[in-house]
Design an enzyme around this catalytic site. Sequence first.
Site: not given
Length: 123
Positions: A46-48, A68, A74, A115, A118
């Site tokens: 996960e890259k947030h 992202h 998503h 997100c 997330h």
Amino acid sequence: MSTAKAIFKTECGALVEVISGDLCCLSSKGKDLAKVEAKTADFKTEKHVPVVEKVAGGWKVTVGSTLHPMTEEHYITWIELFGDNFCYRQYLKPGQAPEAFFATDAMNVKAREYCNIHGLWAN
């Protein structure tokens, strides 16, 4: 940085942001709202975490060191840049790039993004 205010989540998933006043009276369906804490470190794939870059004329905020996804299921709903006396937010839709440009000459800035799966993230 005091400009970015607290965000709370209701039982039905709506976000509530307090921009002024006391936090003592927030409830939904008789239950106190849960404060949403921003995560600051990516995990697994996960890259947030927002990446903030000074560019000509302002700041560019990109979500994730690896971009992202921005699919219907998503995606990043908004990106925010804030400092001591300002707060700018850009809303995004699926299919758009997970990035935003903010025209400001401010030097002491931070960023947050949300997100749809997330939650809240900050740099």
